[in-house]
Design a protein around this motif. Structure first.
Motif, PDB file in Angstrom:
ATOM      1  N   THR A 116       0.846  -1.186   0.000  1.00  0.00           N
ATOM      2  CA  THR A 116       0.000   0.000   0.000  1.00  0.00           C
ATOM      3  C   THR A 116       0.883   1.238   0.000  1.00  0.00           C
ATOM      4  OG1 THR A 116      -1.668  -1.172   1.284  1.00  0.00           O
ATOM      5  CG2 THR A 116      -1.841   1.210   1.221  1.00  0.00           C
TER       6      THR A 116
ATOM      7  N   GLN B 220      -3.456   5.512  -1.674  1.00  0.00           N
ATOM      8  CA  GLN B 220      -3.714   6.891  -2.083  1.00  0.00           C
ATOM      9  C   GLN B 220      -2.725   7.406  -3.108  1.00  0.00           C
ATOM     10  OE1 GLN B 220      -3.844   9.161   1.508  1.00  0.00           O
ATOM     11  NE2 GLN B 220      -5.786   8.298   2.166  1.00  0.00           N
TER      12      GLN B 220
ATOM     13  N   SER C  40      -8.272  -0.645  -6.450  1.00  0.00           N
ATOM     14  CA  SER C  40      -8.538   0.767  -6.184  1.00  0.00           C
ATOM     15  C   SER C  40      -9.140   1.046  -4.814  1.00  0.00           C
ATOM     16  CB  SER C  40      -9.455   1.334  -7.261  1.00  0.00           C
ATOM     17  OG  SER C  40     -10.691   0.633  -7.239  1.00  0.00           O
ATOM     18  N   ASP C  41      -9.710   0.022  -4.183  1.00  0.00           N
ATOM     19  CA  ASP C  41     -10.328   0.255  -2.875  1.00  0.00           C
ATOM     20  C   ASP C  41     -10.283  -1.012  -2.029  1.00  0.00           C
ATOM     21  OD1 ASP C  41     -12.795  -1.380  -3.384  1.00  0.00           O
ATOM     22  OD2 ASP C  41     -13.112   0.150  -4.922  1.00  0.00           O
TER      23      ASP C  41
ATOM     24  N   ARG D  93     -12.656  -2.728  -0.602  1.00  0.00           N
ATOM     25  CA  ARG D  93     -13.671  -3.746  -0.894  1.00  0.00           C
ATOM     26  C   ARG D  93     -13.216  -4.671  -2.018  1.00  0.00           C
ATOM     27  NH1 ARG D  93     -16.602  -7.424   0.872  1.00  0.00           N
ATOM     28  NH2 ARG D  93     -18.390  -7.945  -0.379  1.00  0.00           N
TER      29      ARG D  93
ATOM     30  N   THR E  57      -4.245   7.905  -6.561  1.00  0.00           N
ATOM     31  CA  THR E  57      -5.434   8.748  -6.711  1.00  0.00           C
ATOM     32  C   THR E  57      -5.412   9.532  -8.019  1.00  0.00           C
ATOM     33  OG1 THR E  57      -5.645   8.951  -4.325  1.00  0.00           O
ATOM     34  CG2 THR E  57      -6.802  10.587  -5.640  1.00  0.00           C
TER      35      THR E  57
END
Length: 80
Positions: free
Chosen positions: A13, A44, A64-65, A67, A47
């Motif tokens: 990350t 991030q 991207s997220d 979930r 982004t």
């Protein structure tokens, strides 16, 4: 942040796009040592772009997220 899971995948990350060159170096080093390893990347830092850098590597997957990352990990864990 990085996680390693049962020798199947590694998660990286990135929170700052200033670290993207370091991320690419990390990916290259992982691929040299563990060529079959799947590397999940997100954070991030992406982004405003940068995902195109990842396209040149096999088994490097951008999520991207949280979930979509969770669903991917659940699928790996369920299907081996």
């Amino acid at each position: 942040m990085a996680q390693y899971h049962r020798n199947k995948w590694h998660n990286i990350t990135e929170i700052s796009n200033f670290h993207l060159p370091l991320l690419e170096t990390m990916i290259q080093e992982f691929k040299e040592e563990f060529p079959e390893l799947t590397i999940l990347v997100g954070g991030q830092a992406f982004t405003h772009g940068g995902q195109d850098t990842l396209l040149k590597y096999t088994n490097v997957i951008y999520k991207s997220d949280m979930r979509s990352l969770e669903l991917f990990i659940q699928n790996i864990d369920s299907n081996g």
